[in-house]
Design an enzyme around this catalytic site. Structure first.
Site, short mmCIF file in Angstrom:
data_model
loop_
_atom_site.label_atom_id
_atom_site.label_comp_id
_atom_site.label_asym_id
_atom_site.label_seq_id
_atom_site.Cartn_x
_atom_site.Cartn_y
_atom_site.Cartn_z
CB SER A 141 1.02 0.05 8.77
OG SER A 141 2.30 -0.19 8.28
CG HIS A 142 2.87 3.30 6.51
ND1 HIS A 142 2.54 1.98 6.29
CD2 HIS A 142 2.22 4.02 5.58
CE1 HIS A 142 1.73 1.91 5.24
NE2 HIS A 142 1.53 3.13 4.79
CG ASP B 271 6.14 0.12 9.51
OD1 ASP B 271 6.76 -0.69 10.22
OD2 ASP B 271 5.03 -0.14 9.00
CG ASP C 286 2.95 -2.22 11.75
OD1 ASP C 286 3.64 -1.49 10.99
OD2 ASP C 286 2.31 -3.20 11.34
CG ASP D 58 4.82 -4.30 9.05
OD1 ASP D 58 5.09 -3.09 9.06
OD2 ASP D 58 3.71 -4.77 8.71
NE ARG D 59 4.85 -0.49 4.91
CZ ARG D 59 4.22 0.20 3.99
NH1 ARG D 59 4.73 1.34 3.56
NH2 ARG D 59 3.08 -0.22 3.49
CD GLU E 16 3.95 -6.70 -0.01
OE1 GLU E 16 3.09 -6.54 -0.88
OE2 GLU E 16 3.73 -6.50 1.20
CE LYS F 76 4.90 -4.71 5.44
NZ LYS F 76 3.62 -5.08 4.85
C1 G1P Z 1 0.54 -1.19 0.98
C2 G1P Z 1 1.69 -1.77 0.19
C3 G1P Z 1 1.69 -3.29 0.29
C4 G1P Z 1 1.73 -3.70 1.76
C5 G1P Z 1 0.59 -3.02 2.52
C6 G1P Z 1 0.69 -3.28 4.01
O1 G1P Z 1 -0.68 -1.66 0.45
O2 G1P Z 1 1.64 -1.37 -1.16
O3 G1P Z 1 2.79 -3.80 -0.40
O4 G1P Z 1 1.59 -5.08 1.88
O5 G1P Z 1 0.65 -1.61 2.32
O6 G1P Z 1 1.89 -2.82 4.56
P1 G1P Z 1 -1.58 -0.81 -0.58
O7 G1P Z 1 -1.88 0.51 0.09
O8 G1P Z 1 -0.74 -0.58 -1.80
O9 G1P Z 1 -2.78 -1.65 -0.85
ZN ZN Z 2 3.66 -1.67 8.93
#
Ligand code: G1P
Ligand code: ZN
Length: 543
Positions: free
Chosen positions: A113-114, A277, A279, A281-282, A363, A376
């Site tokens: 992800s990010h 982000d 990948d 999704d954000r 979220e 997302k």
């Molecule tokens: C974090 C975010 C959560 C999201 C996840 C994946 O997880 O808080 O809302 O679904 O990244 O993008 P966390 O690190 O808090 O477990």
């Molecule tokens: Zn992501």
């Protein structure tokens, strides 16, 4: 064809977190590490023979190497067909769509992800099922259990595949198709939204800036905004995905997408700014001098959904993760639709979406989406906001102000304390948990505590129970203070503290959130004995 069965030993640390398995690249590069996990995933899907698997990632460092390994393992494990994004690329929402569109059995997404990318940084892998969504809790447990007892994996001894051109080939009984990672996704967006109205907006005096942060949404955003909608060249910035994301931290928030945020709060600001982000999704939504919190974004889109063709007949319901502000609940109550509160992580929305109980979900962590996929979807959120702007003719600022006037404002801020020693983080939560029975009825930070608990969720569709999803202190005036540990970090523990307070007084709607919430922030520190136990005076990241 030569298929090898390679002996291996389990790794003790392959338990997937909030969103798949995330580790440092160097961990994934250990001999057999990736292979073990992939075999554990395949073993958890006994009906895979002859079925289709989608494969791709956000292009980060180690993406290509991992894809070549997975192709060979998929061939050796009887998959019938592999759909792979050209250059090994796919955004997370695009994988979700492609799984659904081609009726695949599932997909493997390579991403952290990010989290920053590069040889010193993070890599990740997760499995999404046939509904296009993240593996359920039970499948995740099965994969983890398999990873603890694995003794061998299967891999075909064949040459690497050319990933850079669209083509089809056959290896043994597996058909491999390298496909355009963008086209199907962009086609779907064109069906959901009114592209002629959006093109009129983007080809007029209206100006937008989309910052892809050198990550996966670059090619998608170029195709959608510049090619299909005709926005001026340069609307999409940092559009080429780089293996190290340009050395940045592709998390769309005010801290990590600072150049965009600075622009949007300057004199030269365009009308609309957005970022996504690593990948894809954000999302982050900005107007000239306006930042839309993700919680507010979900609430505004829920209130305005009828201006988007795909949702013109109304929404079934809306869901938010527990730490996300209650702004969307207030809208749902007004609209007379159902609303749900789920644990953190997109996988918890899957059943509600599949059952047709919700249409939108979101979220606080910059995630917004709908029932069009089971992830997302950053670009979807941007197009949804553009639709609201095109339809109303108002600015982001005006939309937000009108929303707060009508529904009240949920002041919100999340403070993260990253890379804490795990024992210290655990101790803070243990201490807080011990105090919880005596908190109700107490007056704290000028508010009366109504209840204090550890959030437990019973899935309304399949009845499964997920416990210990975050400590909550709920006040009689609707304010909330929530504490939980991150399940996505790769170093130490990250404590997340979420602060929220509801304001209806029209004279109090334009306050600075940090100042407005300062008493709750202070209380959160006291309840966890944060400074004493960790020595930290300030959070690492504020969103
Ligand atoms: C974090 C975010 C959560 C999201 C996840 C994946 O997880 O808080 O809302 O679904 O990244 O993008 P966390 O690190 O808090 O477990
Ligand atoms: Zn992501």
């Amino acid at each position: 064809m030569d298929i090898a069965t390679v002996s291996t030993q389990p790794f003790a640390d392959q338990r997937p977190g909030t969103s798949g398995l995330r580790k440092k690249v160097t961990v994934f590069q250990q001999a057999h590490y990736l292979e073990n996990f992939v075999q554990a995933v395949f073993d958890a899907i006994p009906d895979r023979s002859g079925k289709t698997l989608v494969l791709g990632g956000d292009g980060r460092y180690y993406n290509r190497e991992a894809i070549q390994i997975i192709i060979k393992m998929a061939v050796a494990n009887d998959w019938g067909e592999l759909l792979i994004g050209r250059q090994g690329l796919f955004s997370t929402p695009a994988v979700s769509h492609v799984i659904r569109h081609y009726h695949a059995r599932g997909g493997l997404i390579l991403s952290a992800s990010h989290n920053p990318a590069g040889p010193e940084h993070d890599f990740g892998i997760k499995f999404n099922g046939e509904n296009g969504g993240p593996a359920s809790e039970s499948l995740t447990e099965k994969i983890w259990a398999g990873s603890k007892t694995i003794s061998a994996y299967r891999i075909a001894r064949v040459a690497d595949i050319d990933l850079d051109h669209e083509h089809d080939l056959q290896i043994g009984t597996t058909r491999i198709r390298i496909i355009d990672p963008v086209r199907d996704y962009a086609d779907m967006m064109e069906k959901l939204f009114d592209f002629s109205a959006l093109a009129r907006l983007l080809q007029g005096p209206f100006r937008m800036r989309f910052d892809a942060l050198h990550a996966i949404t670059g090619p998608y955003a170029k195709e959608v905004f510049e090619r299909r909608l005709g926005a001026p060249a340069g609307t999409v910035q940092n559009a080429v995905p780089l293996p190290d994301f340009g050395g940045g931290h592709p998390d769309p928030n005010l801290v990590y997408a600072k150049p965009l945020a600075d622009l949007m709060f300057s004199e030269q600001a365009p009308d609309f700014g957005a970022a996504s982000d690593g990948d894809g999704d954000r999302n982050m939504i900005l107007g000239h001098g306006a930042f839309v919190t993700p919680s507010d974004s979900l609430a505004v889109l829920t209130a305005q959904a009828r201006c988007i063709p795909a949702y013109a007949s109304g929404l079934h319901g809306v869901a938010r993760s527990m730490p996300t502000s209650q702004a969307a609940d207030v809208v749902a109550q007004t609209l007379g639709i159902e609303h749900f509160e789920t644990p953190t992580g997109w996988k918890f929305f899957g059943n509600l979406l599949d059952a047709g109980r919700i249409t939108f979900c979101g979220e606080e962590s910059f995630g917004t989406g709908s029932d069009h996929v089971r992830e997302k979807d950053g670009l979807w959120a941007v197009l949804a906001w553009l639709s609201v702007l095109a339809h109303s003719g108002q600015s982001v600022r005006e939309i937000l102000d009108a929303h707060w006037q009508r529904f009240g404002r949920h002041y919100y801020t999340r403070h993260d304390y990253e890379e804490l020693p795990s024992e210290i983080a655990e101790e803070m939560l243990r201490g807080l948990r011990a105090q919880m029975p005596v908190l109700p009825g107490q007056l704290l930070a000028g508010r009366e505590v109504q209840t204090a608990d550890d959030f437990s969720y019973t899935d309304p569709i399949d009845g499964s129970v997920s416990e210990h999803q975050g400590l909550r202190v709920l006040f009689t005036d609707g304010a909330r203070l929530i504490f939980r540990l991150s399940g996505t970090g790769t170093a130490g523990a990250t404590l997340r503290v979420y602060h929220e307070a509801y304001e209806r007084d029209p004279a109090q709607l334009q306050r600075d959130p940090q100042r407005y919430l300062a008493p709750l922030v202070q209380l959160g520190k006291e309840l966890t004995r944060l400074e004493t136990l960790s020595g930290r005076k300030a959070p690492t990241v504020i969103t």
